[in-house]
Structures are given as structure tokens and as C-alpha cells.
Design a protein around this motif. Sequence first.
Motif, PDB file in Angstrom:
ATOM      1  N   THR A 103       0.857  -1.310   0.030  1.00 28.55           N
ATOM      2  CA  THR A 103      -0.209   0.140   0.197  1.00 28.55           C
ATOM      3  C   THR A 103       0.921   1.009   0.096  1.00 28.55           C
ATOM      4  OG1 THR A 103      -1.656  -1.328   1.307  1.00 28.55           O
ATOM      5  CG2 THR A 103      -1.729   1.184   1.286  1.00 28.55           C
ATOM      6  N   PHE A 104       1.932   1.163   0.685  1.00 26.86           N
ATOM      7  CA  PHE A 104       2.819   2.484   0.997  1.00 26.86           C
ATOM      8  C   PHE A 104       3.476   2.839  -0.607  1.00 26.86           C
ATOM      9  CE2 PHE A 104       6.595   4.527   1.822  1.00 26.86           C
ATOM     10  CZ  PHE A 104       6.338   5.617   2.654  1.00 26.86           C
ATOM     11  N   TYR A 105       3.635   1.818  -1.247  1.00 25.01           N
ATOM     12  CA  TYR A 105       4.193   1.798  -2.802  1.00 25.01           C
ATOM     13  C   TYR A 105       3.261   2.003  -3.666  1.00 25.01           C
ATOM     14  CZ  TYR A 105       8.825   1.893  -0.355  1.00 25.01           C
ATOM     15  OH  TYR A 105       9.794   2.340   0.428  1.00 25.01           O
ATOM     16  N   SER A 106       1.988   2.179  -3.264  1.00 22.36           N
ATOM     17  CA  SER A 106       0.897   2.111  -4.150  1.00 22.36           C
ATOM     18  C   SER A 106       0.714   0.970  -5.433  1.00 22.36           C
ATOM     19  CB  SER A 106       0.987   3.475  -4.948  1.00 22.36           C
ATOM     20  OG  SER A 106       1.054   4.500  -4.075  1.00 22.36           O
ATOM     21  N   LEU A 107       1.221  -0.190  -4.758  1.00 20.33           N
ATOM     22  CA  LEU A 107       1.094  -1.440  -5.682  1.00 20.33           C
ATOM     23  C   LEU A 107      -0.133  -1.623  -6.161  1.00 20.33           C
ATOM     24  CD1 LEU A 107       3.685  -4.046  -4.191  1.00 20.33           C
ATOM     25  CD2 LEU A 107       4.135  -1.987  -5.848  1.00 20.33           C
TER      26      LEU A 107
ATOM     27  N   SER B 242      -4.060   4.380  -1.433  1.00 23.28           N
ATOM     28  CA  SER B 242      -2.928   5.236  -0.948  1.00 23.28           C
ATOM     29  C   SER B 242      -2.771   6.692  -1.400  1.00 23.28           C
ATOM     30  CB  SER B 242      -1.626   4.675  -1.324  1.00 23.28           C
ATOM     31  OG  SER B 242      -1.202   4.554  -2.590  1.00 23.28           O
ATOM     32  N   TYR B 243      -3.523   7.053  -2.572  1.00 19.03           N
ATOM     33  CA  TYR B 243      -3.544   8.439  -2.882  1.00 19.03           C
ATOM     34  C   TYR B 243      -4.603   9.332  -2.331  1.00 19.03           C
ATOM     35  CZ  TYR B 243      -0.460   6.678  -7.054  1.00 19.03           C
ATOM     36  OH  TYR B 243       0.182   6.297  -7.719  1.00 19.03           O
ATOM     37  N   VAL B 244      -5.350   8.519  -1.540  1.00 21.52           N
ATOM     38  CA  VAL B 244      -6.417   9.089  -0.924  1.00 21.52           C
ATOM     39  C   VAL B 244      -5.979   9.145   0.708  1.00 21.52           C
ATOM     40  CG1 VAL B 244      -8.865   8.746   0.097  1.00 21.52           C
ATOM     41  CG2 VAL B 244      -8.331   8.052  -2.365  1.00 21.52           C
ATOM     42  N   ILE B 245      -5.127   8.131   1.080  1.00 20.99           N
ATOM     43  CA  ILE B 245      -4.991   8.093   2.638  1.00 20.99           C
ATOM     44  C   ILE B 245      -3.898   9.322   2.618  1.00 20.99           C
ATOM     45  CG2 ILE B 245      -3.539   6.632   4.189  1.00 20.99           C
ATOM     46  CD1 ILE B 245      -4.868   4.242   2.986  1.00 20.99           C
TER      47      ILE B 245
END
Length: 291
Positions: A80-84, A200-203
Motif C-alpha cells: 500500500t505504501f508503494y501504491s502497488l 494510498s493516494y486518498v490516504i
Amino acid sequence: MKLTSRSAHPAKKRGFFKIIVSEISPESKLMIPKEFVKNHKEKLRGRVHLKATGSAPWPVDVVRTKGEVWLQNGWPEFATFYSLSFGSVLVFESFKKSKFRVRVFDQSATEINYPLNRDLSLDDGESVPQVRKREAEIGGSSKKTRSSTEEAFHDELNLKQEEANGDGGSASKEEIERVVNLAAAFESENPFFVINIRPSYVIRSGVDVRRSFLETYTKWEKRGQVIFRVGNETWPIGYTLCGERCTLNTNWKKFLKDNSLEVDDVCVFELIDPARKLFNVIVYQPKREAA
């Protein structure tokens, strides 16, 4: 003269690659190729550490099930951190016992701009991602267990995904593929970049611009403002340059909210006025089934 080989045994292969074939969820895990496992059993015991560019080593548990070896606890947070997402490609290279360098490539087949993540730790002394550290502090105690921290992360991720998806329901894989292809077919003489909206772009309070736009944004001052235009309305968005990375930050979440952008939407940002840093934004949204 008798010729002899340098070694009676072939050298062990140091790495492997994996393609993400499903969307990331809190239950996601990643299977390590059996051939690599066979040659590197000593490096795959208990826990490994994954190190991406600009990041502290990320602890992930190794779990063995029915003859297969998986990266599991800690993997969803890393992913999630690296937007996979579906179509992401990862290259793993073993460089120390139980440590792997990881390179991440997105759906455009180019390496991502890595978010920075340094000098962070829990009480066990292991370096961990910033999102975990923040959640431990929010609870008022730095002595939360790893399991409770991960549980908080999962709860937040699920909540943010629900908020991002709104009441419009979910989109089918066919619809998602359709809008991705539409965006990929976009052509212009002006510089442009594409962003697929991920959870992740929303978080996060910002998002990194794709490296394909590097030649353009490295000519900008280190901090400033761009303008996004959708229809007749505009939004000022702050940005920061750090090395070869450009991060959109101030007002990014407001831009998403005001335009009802949801996970799996795709946006094309076309620079139509370089002097003003004015971008025309084209939004592609998949049809969604009613919730």
C-alpha cells in the motif's frame, strides 16, 4: 593442459521478479518463486527485510504453507505504501542475509518515484514505515504491539477505501481496463502525465508525479504551485521538488473531493500553459455497479 571450471557448482541466482495480478487488500500476500526458495532457504526464515530506494528496511514475515513460501504479515502495508496495484512489477535482489533490495515499476513499465521513509522505529528497534510510527503515536503510547498497529492500519485503509469509493459502488475489471486504455491512448504535443487513483493516494496528503514528466518539472523552482483545471473551474495545488521527485501536496485532497474522484478513476494532466503551470485535467471514470 587440463582446463577446470572455477566452481563445481553454478552460482546461486540472487534475485527474482513478481507481477502483481490482483488489487492489494489487508489480506494480501506474495508467493516467493519455488526455484528461489530452493536455493536460498537460509535467507527465508522467520522474517525478511525489504529495502526500496530512500526507505528504511521494511520487516515482513515469511510464512510457509503446504510447501509454498509467502511474504505475509507486513506485506500489505509495504504494498500500500508503494501504491502497488494490478500490473505492478517488482524486482527483488538479495544483498545480505534476510535482506532484499526492491525496485518497483508501474503499469507504464517505468520505475516509480519512491516516497521517502527514514529513521523510524518501534520499541523492538526495527526500522518500519512512517505510517506505522504515526499510528503508534496517535494512540498516545509508543509501546503498542505490532499486531495492534497493523490492525489500526487495516481499519484506516478500509475506511479510506470506503470513503474514496463513495456510494457509487465498485467497478468491474473490464471497466477499469477500459478507462486505463482510454488514458493510455491520450496524445498531445504538450507535456502531460497520468495518475491512476489508488487507495494510498486518498490516504496520503499528496501524490508523486510520474517520472515521465521529469524533464519538465526539474525546470521548476523547488517549491511552488500548479493550477489544475477541470471544465471551467480551477484548483491551486502546492508542489515540492526533492531530487528527481515532484510531490503534489497542498490542496490535493480537496481536488479529489471537489471532483468526486474515486479509486480506479484515471486522470490525464496536460500542461497547456507552462508560464502559469496550468494543467487541463481530463478525468476517465469507470462505470460502477450500484452499491
